[in-house]
Design an enzyme around this catalytic site. Sequence first.
Site, PDB file in Angstrom:
ATOM      1  N   HIS A 128       0.879  -1.177   0.000  1.00 16.42           N
ATOM      2  CA  HIS A 128       0.000   0.000   0.000  1.00 16.42           C
ATOM      3  C   HIS A 128       0.919   1.230   0.000  1.00 16.42           C
ATOM      4  O   HIS A 128       2.043   1.175   0.515  1.00 16.42           O
ATOM      5  CB  HIS A 128      -0.836  -0.045   1.288  1.00 16.42           C
ATOM      6  CG  HIS A 128      -1.867   1.025   1.431  1.00 16.42           C
ATOM      7  ND1 HIS A 128      -1.564   2.313   1.825  1.00 16.42           N
ATOM      8  CD2 HIS A 128      -3.220   0.999   1.246  1.00 16.42           C
ATOM      9  CE1 HIS A 128      -2.692   3.025   1.884  1.00 16.42           C
ATOM     10  NE2 HIS A 128      -3.700   2.247   1.535  1.00 16.42           N
ATOM     11  N   ASP A 205       3.546  -4.065   8.058  1.00 16.02           N
ATOM     12  CA  ASP A 205       2.279  -3.362   7.918  1.00 16.02           C
ATOM     13  C   ASP A 205       1.167  -4.390   8.164  1.00 16.02           C
ATOM     14  O   ASP A 205       0.899  -5.245   7.323  1.00 16.02           O
ATOM     15  CB  ASP A 205       2.202  -2.771   6.503  1.00 16.02           C
ATOM     16  CG  ASP A 205       0.851  -2.141   6.198  1.00 16.02           C
ATOM     17  OD1 ASP A 205      -0.089  -2.338   6.987  1.00 16.02           O
ATOM     18  OD2 ASP A 205       0.742  -1.462   5.160  1.00 16.02           O
ATOM     19  N   GLN A 208      -4.105  -5.039   7.118  1.00 18.59           N
ATOM     20  CA  GLN A 208      -5.107  -5.965   6.583  1.00 18.59           C
ATOM     21  C   GLN A 208      -5.038  -7.339   7.253  1.00 18.59           C
ATOM     22  O   GLN A 208      -5.805  -8.235   6.907  1.00 18.59           O
ATOM     23  CB  GLN A 208      -4.932  -6.128   5.064  1.00 18.59           C
ATOM     24  CG  GLN A 208      -5.167  -4.864   4.263  1.00 18.59           C
ATOM     25  CD  GLN A 208      -6.626  -4.414   4.245  1.00 18.59           C
ATOM     26  OE1 GLN A 208      -7.539  -5.182   4.537  1.00 18.59           O
ATOM     27  NE2 GLN A 208      -6.837  -3.148   3.903  1.00 18.59           N
TER      28      GLN A 208
END
Length: 412
Positions: A128, A205, A208
């Site tokens: 992302h 990260d 999600q």
Amino acid sequence: MNDAVNTTWDIERIRGDFPLLSQRVNDKPLVYLDNGASSQRPEAVLQAMDRYYRECHSNVHRGAHTLGDKATTAFEGARATVRDFLNASDSREIIWTRGTTEAINLVANGLAAELTAGDEILVSQMEHHANIVPWQMIAERTGARVKVIAISERGELDLEHFRQQLSERTKVLAVTHVSNVLGTINPIETLIAEAKASGAYTVIDGAQAVPHFQPDVKALDCDFYAFSAHKMFGPTGIGALYGRADLLQAMPPYQGGGEMIERVSFEKTTWNQLPYKFEAGTPAIAEAVGLAAAIDYLNSLDRDAIEQAESVLLARATERLSAISGIQLIGTADHKVPVLSFLIDGLHPSDIGTLLDQQGIAIRTGHHCAMPLMDHFGIPGTARASLAFYNTTAEIDQFGDALEKIQRLFAA
Ligand code: 7TS
């Protein structure tokens, strides 16, 4: 009803916990398949935030009166809940941020002092923008270089390519746990172990990942892990960064202001202890309470049943979409969460989104803040259905039926 056979899994009761899901959109029952962008909140989160404002609100860490103490207790209790959720060993390792984006910016700025010309920051093709742009900005400042791990056509990380990219010049590995476009669950245990052995800092990260499963930062052995509350059934405006205490200790503060200082004078200012050194200004207190309530809610459910229900949904959605002529699924990794990106021949993704919305079905279309990934596939964007445990197979069938109709009526 989901097909998941589990005595603790009562989908109607679970859906009843989420007031927004029962509304109608465009005169149709809402089918909410845009959870990757932001999920919905259970009553428990709404009530916790409401109760906080009605009964406890004051500013935190300022002592002196009872309400201030109550607010501080709730706020620091929420930090402990996040610590336990991530299986971190110490609350000082949990820094409140506005979300994943701010958490990654904080780490990138903190590690900038460690980087010089010739150093490399390794990211993947499927990141992302939040895990690309902060590193590009730091690279610009320090003379370091951003390098990219390739992915396969199915949307899996190319481990051989990763190993070729990894060298003693690699100072940071920054990768996503789960892709927001492809749904791929990356083998981050392997990536972290190999990057650490090569002397790199590891930044994950988790935006999600956390809506689907519980990460364990001790088992992963990563240096940093970032996530946002709003994708895991909590409020907007808050998230957290886990960071190893010794690394956070060595990093300079991210922003200056109140709360993050020990002592200020015009001659010299010294920093507060962890985690407050990274928390300048009045924090998002009610949101922290709301995030803790979201975690408590998830803990009250059977996590195995969630994973089982989601894999049933993913299998059903994959089967329904694959049966539609002219459809192309983008992201077919072996190991993935229920996120389905797709294209239909002769139809623009945004038209698919609009036509589905008329049927009360909410998906997202576009580049999903992953333009380099779109470039890799040579496409401007996709239509994306991102599912949560509160979705049902009946909803997936409505979605499949609607897509079949759209394909029949509108595709060239
Ligand atoms: N990282 C990943 C993997 C994401 O999916 C997102 C948001 C972010 C970082 C940024 O999170 P934030 O809470 O700081 O904004 N992803 C999406 C999405 O897929 N659709 O809308 C936002």
